[in-house]
Design a protein around this motif. Structure first.
Motif, PDB file in Angstrom:
ATOM      1  N   ASN A 189     -15.295 -10.898   2.197  1.00 28.89           N
ATOM      2  CA  ASN A 189     -15.765 -11.440   3.480  1.00 28.89           C
ATOM      3  C   ASN A 189     -16.994 -10.690   3.997  1.00 28.89           C
ATOM      4  OD1 ASN A 189     -13.515 -13.489   4.387  1.00 28.89           O
ATOM      5  ND2 ASN A 189     -12.441 -11.731   3.515  1.00 28.89           N
ATOM      6  N   LYS A 190     -17.788 -10.138   3.063  1.00 29.63           N
ATOM      7  CA  LYS A 190     -19.023  -9.379   3.340  1.00 29.63           C
ATOM      8  C   LYS A 190     -18.754  -8.006   3.948  1.00 29.63           C
ATOM      9  CE  LYS A 190     -22.058 -13.377   3.704  1.00 29.63           C
ATOM     10  NZ  LYS A 190     -23.016 -14.133   4.508  1.00 29.63           N
ATOM     11  N   LYS A 191     -17.567  -7.820   4.476  1.00 31.69           N
ATOM     12  CA  LYS A 191     -17.140  -6.485   4.935  1.00 31.69           C
ATOM     13  C   LYS A 191     -15.639  -6.385   4.700  1.00 31.69           C
ATOM     14  CE  LYS A 191     -16.278  -7.733   9.751  1.00 31.69           C
ATOM     15  NZ  LYS A 191     -16.507  -7.374  11.159  1.00 31.69           N
ATOM     16  N   ASN A 192     -15.148  -5.163   4.571  1.00 35.32           N
ATOM     17  CA  ASN A 192     -13.713  -4.974   4.369  1.00 35.32           C
ATOM     18  C   ASN A 192     -12.956  -5.222   5.667  1.00 35.32           C
ATOM     19  OD1 ASN A 192     -13.850  -4.348   1.661  1.00 35.32           O
ATOM     20  ND2 ASN A 192     -14.131  -2.158   2.008  1.00 35.32           N
ATOM     21  N   LEU A 193     -11.960  -6.097   5.597  1.00 37.32           N
ATOM     22  CA  LEU A 193     -11.129  -6.400   6.758  1.00 37.32           C
ATOM     23  C   LEU A 193      -9.832  -5.595   6.681  1.00 37.32           C
ATOM     24  CD1 LEU A 193     -11.576 -10.282   6.901  1.00 37.32           C
ATOM     25  CD2 LEU A 193     -12.899  -8.541   8.096  1.00 37.32           C
ATOM     26  N   GLN A 194      -9.239  -5.333   7.841  1.00 42.08           N
ATOM     27  CA  GLN A 194      -8.036  -4.490   7.907  1.00 42.08           C
ATOM     28  C   GLN A 194      -6.775  -5.271   7.540  1.00 42.08           C
ATOM     29  OE1 GLN A 194      -7.901  -0.949   8.960  1.00 42.08           O
ATOM     30  NE2 GLN A 194      -6.049  -1.342   7.779  1.00 42.08           N
ATOM     31  N   SER A 195      -6.058  -4.780   6.558  1.00 40.60           N
ATOM     32  CA  SER A 195      -4.771  -5.393   6.194  1.00 40.60           C
ATOM     33  C   SER A 195      -3.665  -4.339   6.229  1.00 40.60           C
ATOM     34  CB  SER A 195      -4.853  -6.044   4.811  1.00 40.60           C
ATOM     35  OG  SER A 195      -5.178  -5.090   3.831  1.00 40.60           O
ATOM     36  N   VAL A 196      -2.449  -4.814   6.480  1.00 41.65           N
ATOM     37  CA  VAL A 196      -1.267  -3.947   6.510  1.00 41.65           C
ATOM     38  C   VAL A 196      -0.217  -4.551   5.588  1.00 41.65           C
ATOM     39  CG1 VAL A 196       0.465  -2.819   7.949  1.00 41.65           C
ATOM     40  CG2 VAL A 196      -1.761  -3.395   8.930  1.00 41.65           C
ATOM     41  N   ILE A 197       0.315  -3.738   4.669  1.00 45.64           N
ATOM     42  CA  ILE A 197       1.358  -4.202   3.750  1.00 45.64           C
ATOM     43  C   ILE A 197       2.699  -3.579   4.142  1.00 45.64           C
ATOM     44  CG2 ILE A 197       2.129  -4.337   1.346  1.00 45.64           C
ATOM     45  CD1 ILE A 197      -0.774  -3.884   0.470  1.00 45.64           C
ATOM     46  N   PHE A 198       3.661  -4.433   4.485  1.00 46.28           N
ATOM     47  CA  PHE A 198       5.034  -3.978   4.713  1.00 46.28           C
ATOM     48  C   PHE A 198       5.832  -4.357   3.463  1.00 46.28           C
ATOM     49  CE2 PHE A 198       3.384  -4.457   8.994  1.00 46.28           C
ATOM     50  CZ  PHE A 198       3.883  -3.335   9.648  1.00 46.28           C
ATOM     51  N   THR A 199       6.195  -3.351   2.684  1.00 46.96           N
ATOM     52  CA  THR A 199       6.896  -3.615   1.422  1.00 46.96           C
ATOM     53  C   THR A 199       8.292  -3.006   1.437  1.00 46.96           C
ATOM     54  OG1 THR A 199       6.887  -3.152  -0.956  1.00 46.96           O
ATOM     55  CG2 THR A 199       5.600  -1.662   0.426  1.00 46.96           C
ATOM     56  N   MET A 200       9.271  -3.838   1.280  1.00 54.29           N
ATOM     57  CA  MET A 200      10.671  -3.376   1.270  1.00 54.29           C
ATOM     58  C   MET A 200      11.232  -3.342  -0.142  1.00 54.29           C
ATOM     59  SD  MET A 200      11.634  -5.602   4.563  1.00 54.29           S
ATOM     60  CE  MET A 200      10.171  -6.591   4.288  1.00 54.29           C
ATOM     61  N   LYS A 244     -14.210   3.819  -3.674  1.00 58.79           N
ATOM     62  CA  LYS A 244     -13.795   2.471  -3.278  1.00 58.79           C
ATOM     63  C   LYS A 244     -12.533   2.520  -2.420  1.00 58.79           C
ATOM     64  CE  LYS A 244     -14.633  -1.866  -5.670  1.00 58.79           C
ATOM     65  NZ  LYS A 244     -14.372  -2.696  -6.849  1.00 58.79           N
ATOM     66  N   ILE A 245     -11.571   3.329  -2.845  1.00 57.48           N
ATOM     67  CA  ILE A 245     -10.302   3.452  -2.126  1.00 57.48           C
ATOM     68  C   ILE A 245     -10.525   4.054  -0.738  1.00 57.48           C
ATOM     69  CG2 ILE A 245      -8.058   4.627  -2.079  1.00 57.48           C
ATOM     70  CD1 ILE A 245      -8.016   2.363  -4.072  1.00 57.48           C
ATOM     71  N   LEU A 246     -11.394   5.066  -0.644  1.00 49.05           N
ATOM     72  CA  LEU A 246     -11.653   5.723   0.636  1.00 49.05           C
ATOM     73  C   LEU A 246     -12.332   4.788   1.643  1.00 49.05           C
ATOM     74  CD1 LEU A 246     -12.777   9.293  -0.534  1.00 49.05           C
ATOM     75  CD2 LEU A 246     -10.605   8.655   0.519  1.00 49.05           C
ATOM     76  N   LYS A 247     -13.076   3.809   1.129  1.00 49.42           N
ATOM     77  CA  LYS A 247     -13.724   2.825   2.011  1.00 49.42           C
ATOM     78  C   LYS A 247     -12.823   1.628   2.318  1.00 49.42           C
ATOM     79  CE  LYS A 247     -18.503   3.821   0.697  1.00 49.42           C
ATOM     80  NZ  LYS A 247     -19.712   3.299   0.013  1.00 49.42           N
ATOM     81  N   SER A 248     -11.678   1.597   1.676  1.00 47.85           N
ATOM     82  CA  SER A 248     -10.773   0.452   1.852  1.00 47.85           C
ATOM     83  C   SER A 248     -10.124   0.477   3.236  1.00 47.85           C
ATOM     84  CB  SER A 248      -9.675   0.469   0.784  1.00 47.85           C
ATOM     85  OG  SER A 248      -8.769   1.527   1.034  1.00 47.85           O
ATOM     86  N   LYS A 249      -9.585  -0.679   3.624  1.00 50.38           N
ATOM     87  CA  LYS A 249      -8.920  -0.781   4.921  1.00 50.38           C
ATOM     88  C   LYS A 249      -7.518  -1.345   4.712  1.00 50.38           C
ATOM     89  CE  LYS A 249     -12.858  -1.139   8.010  1.00 50.38           C
ATOM     90  NZ  LYS A 249     -13.440  -1.902   9.130  1.00 50.38           N
ATOM     91  N   ILE A 250      -6.673  -0.530   4.068  1.00 43.36           N
ATOM     92  CA  ILE A 250      -5.297  -0.949   3.800  1.00 43.36           C
ATOM     93  C   ILE A 250      -4.332   0.100   4.360  1.00 43.36           C
ATOM     94  CG2 ILE A 250      -3.569  -1.489   2.032  1.00 43.36           C
ATOM     95  CD1 ILE A 250      -5.847  -2.381   0.204  1.00 43.36           C
ATOM     96  N   VAL A 259      -4.999  -9.041   8.651  1.00 39.48           N
ATOM     97  CA  VAL A 259      -3.937  -9.652   7.834  1.00 39.48           C
ATOM     98  C   VAL A 259      -2.757  -8.695   7.703  1.00 39.48           C
ATOM     99  CG1 VAL A 259      -3.359 -10.566   5.544  1.00 39.48           C
ATOM    100  CG2 VAL A 259      -5.605 -11.014   6.503  1.00 39.48           C
ATOM    101  N   VAL A 260      -1.545  -9.265   7.816  1.00 40.08           N
ATOM    102  CA  VAL A 260      -0.311  -8.500   7.567  1.00 40.08           C
ATOM    103  C   VAL A 260       0.424  -9.171   6.416  1.00 40.08           C
ATOM    104  CG1 VAL A 260       1.988  -7.952   8.473  1.00 40.08           C
ATOM    105  CG2 VAL A 260      -0.018  -7.570   9.894  1.00 40.08           C
ATOM    106  N   ILE A 261       0.857  -8.367   5.436  1.00 37.43           N
ATOM    107  CA  ILE A 261       1.596  -8.885   4.278  1.00 37.43           C
ATOM    108  C   ILE A 261       3.018  -8.341   4.321  1.00 37.43           C
ATOM    109  CG2 ILE A 261       1.794  -8.753   1.754  1.00 37.43           C
ATOM    110  CD1 ILE A 261      -1.350  -8.767   1.755  1.00 37.43           C
ATOM    111  N   ILE A 262       3.995  -9.225   4.137  1.00 42.37           N
ATOM    112  CA  ILE A 262       5.410  -8.823   4.141  1.00 42.37           C
ATOM    113  C   ILE A 262       6.035  -9.181   2.802  1.00 42.37           C
ATOM    114  CG2 ILE A 262       7.666  -9.203   5.209  1.00 42.37           C
ATOM    115  CD1 ILE A 262       6.007  -9.929   7.788  1.00 42.37           C
ATOM    116  N   ASP A 263       6.560  -8.183   2.101  1.00 38.32           N
ATOM    117  CA  ASP A 263       7.149  -8.387   0.780  1.00 38.32           C
ATOM    118  C   ASP A 263       8.580  -7.812   0.771  1.00 38.32           C
ATOM    119  OD1 ASP A 263       7.417  -9.013  -1.889  1.00 38.32           O
ATOM    120  OD2 ASP A 263       6.440  -7.161  -2.576  1.00 38.32           O
ATOM    121  N   TYR A 264       9.621  -8.600   0.914  1.00 36.92           N
ATOM    122  CA  TYR A 264       9.492 -10.037   1.141  1.00 36.92           C
ATOM    123  C   TYR A 264      10.426 -10.473   2.259  1.00 36.92           C
ATOM    124  CZ  TYR A 264      13.556 -10.394  -2.103  1.00 36.92           C
ATOM    125  OH  TYR A 264      14.772 -10.258  -2.727  1.00 36.92           O
TER     126      TYR A 264
END
Length: 417
Positions: free
Chosen positions: A215-226, A265-271, A299-304
């Motif tokens: 999306n031309k810039k890194n957007l903030q995402s959150v992963i909730f993984t159970m 790359k990881i340090l610039k990520s937004k996860i 974005v929020v990701i829920i697994d599952y």
């Protein structure tokens, strides 16, 4: 000057009611935010409730009409009502008065809440106390619901275009063409049978959004993984970025130079990753709110989804999952974020000749079909490991359809065909 205590302000309560008596239409603006119990003084509670009943019966309220409808005229007399009218003259800052009364009411409720928790800590184990706090504290964060005119909504919508407001692209061309990207305020369900690559797919979307600058810039995402730990998610991300089998990463059988290349790359990520178990909708909402207080979430990701639960829920599992899916939709709307929830499909599709899944195959579905804005069903026809089919079975914002992606198993990555 008004007299204001920590927990109440008699003057402000009287001024607000006085203004309502002078101009009845003020009541309907105020009533969206405060109710009679928000007033501290019993007199003011009774007067506000009586005004409500009269106005809802289409009776215009003035001091005389109000007094005629008061049962206990010794408790509330004409002198008290007139004092409200006198205080209200030339004091018309209605929004300020309403906010103060609401704020004082919340402070009183919070104080009572703390006292109750103190008492309950003596009898119940700590885990149960934490769950009670999560549930009750959530009530203090409920947003005020406001009706909006078409004119006001159009202005908001038009401003998005002026600011070049865009949906969130996933990086998968055919999916983005069908859906126009992920929409904020919406719930997305990604469903499939075990080992169809559901988790891999949502992690790939997360990588594209928050690492690969889709999306031309890194957007903030959150992963909730159970289901997986944060470390396992990290290994999958490294495997995808480095294009190396995850087994080599686990065995530390890779050159340091490659790791250093990925480090930038990881340090610039937004996860943000959260692998805590026993996730409930209440806990999810509070954790999202805590993150939003520090940074914006896209974005929020829920697994599952089926691994979530509602504490001490005694009804059947289908109703519980229905409540969870409805909560996820409400959270997406409240915080204006896109929520992607992974879901299981039941065995019904495997009993069909063509093995193609349909919406009713959603496991413990309840109202998932109804709550979701977008539902993507995954399946592997003839168990072809190199190619996975995706069915956009529901799309509130556009057409449904089918698309294929290439699956590279050794790095658990989906690529455009």
């Amino acid at each position: 000057m008004f007299k204001v205590s920590i927990f109440f302000s008699e003057d402000i309560e009287k001024v607000l009611i006085g203004n309502i008596l002078l101009e009845n239409k003020i009541f309907f603006k105020v009533y969206e935010k405060i109710k009679c119990k928000d007033f501290f003084f019993k007199k003011n509670q009774l007067i506000f409730e009586k005004i409500k009943k009269l106005l809802f019966s289409n009776i215009k309220v003035d001091p005389i009409v109000l007094l005629e409808n008061i049962n206990n005229k010794k408790f509330i007399n004409i002198k008290y009502i007139n004092s409200m009218i006198n205080m209200a003259y030339k004091r018309r800052n209605i929004k300020f008065y309403t906010n103060i009364i609401k704020q004082k009411s919340l402070q009183r409720k919070f104080f009572i809440f703390i006292e109750k928790i103190k008492n309950e800590t003596k009898k119940k184990p700590f885990k149960k106390i934490v769950n009670i706090i999560y549930k009750k504290l959530d009530n203090f964060f409920i947003k005020e619901v406001k009706s909006k005119t078409l004119k006001k909504k159009f202005k908001e919508y038009f401003n998005k275009y002026k600011k070049n407001y865009k949906n969130i692209l996933t990086g998968y061309t055919k999916l983005d063409k069908l859906t126009m990207g992920l929409h904020r305020g919406e719930l997305v369900i990604v469903a499939g049978r075990p080992s169809t690559g559901k988790t891999a797919f949502v992690i790939n979307i997360c990588e594209n959004i928050s690492i690969n600058l889709i999306n031309k810039k890194n957007l903030q995402s959150v992963i909730f993984t159970m289901e997986m730990s944060s470390e396992q998610i990290l290994v999958r991300l490294l495997s995808s970025i480095l294009n190396i089998n995850s087994c080599k990463i686990i065995k530390k059988n890779i050159k340091k130079e490659k790791i250093l290349k990925t480090k930038k790359k990881i340090l610039k990520s937004k996860i943000i990753m959260d692998d805590s178990s026993n996730l409930t909708p209440e806990k999810l909402k509070i954790r999202i709110k805590n993150i939003i207080n520090r940074k914006k979430i896209d974005v929020v990701i829920i697994d599952y989804l089926q691994l979530m639960n509602i504490d001490e829920y005694k009804e059947n599992r289908t109703n519980e999952v229905s409540k969870i899916s409805r909560s996820l939709k409400n959270i997406a709307k409240e915080f204006n974020i896109s929520i992607i929830a992974v879901s299981q499909l039941n065995r019904n599709s495997e009993q069909r000749y063509d093995k193609i899944p349909i919406l009713s195959d959603l496991r413990e579905s309840g109202s998932i079909e109804q709550d979701a804005d977008l539902i993507i069903l995954m399946y592997n026809n003839n168990y072809n490991e190199d190619e996975t089919k995706f069915i956009v079975a529901k799309n509130r914002n556009g057409p449904t359809g089918i698309f294929k992606l290439k699956f590279i198993k050794k790095i658990t990555k989906f690529k455009n065909l």
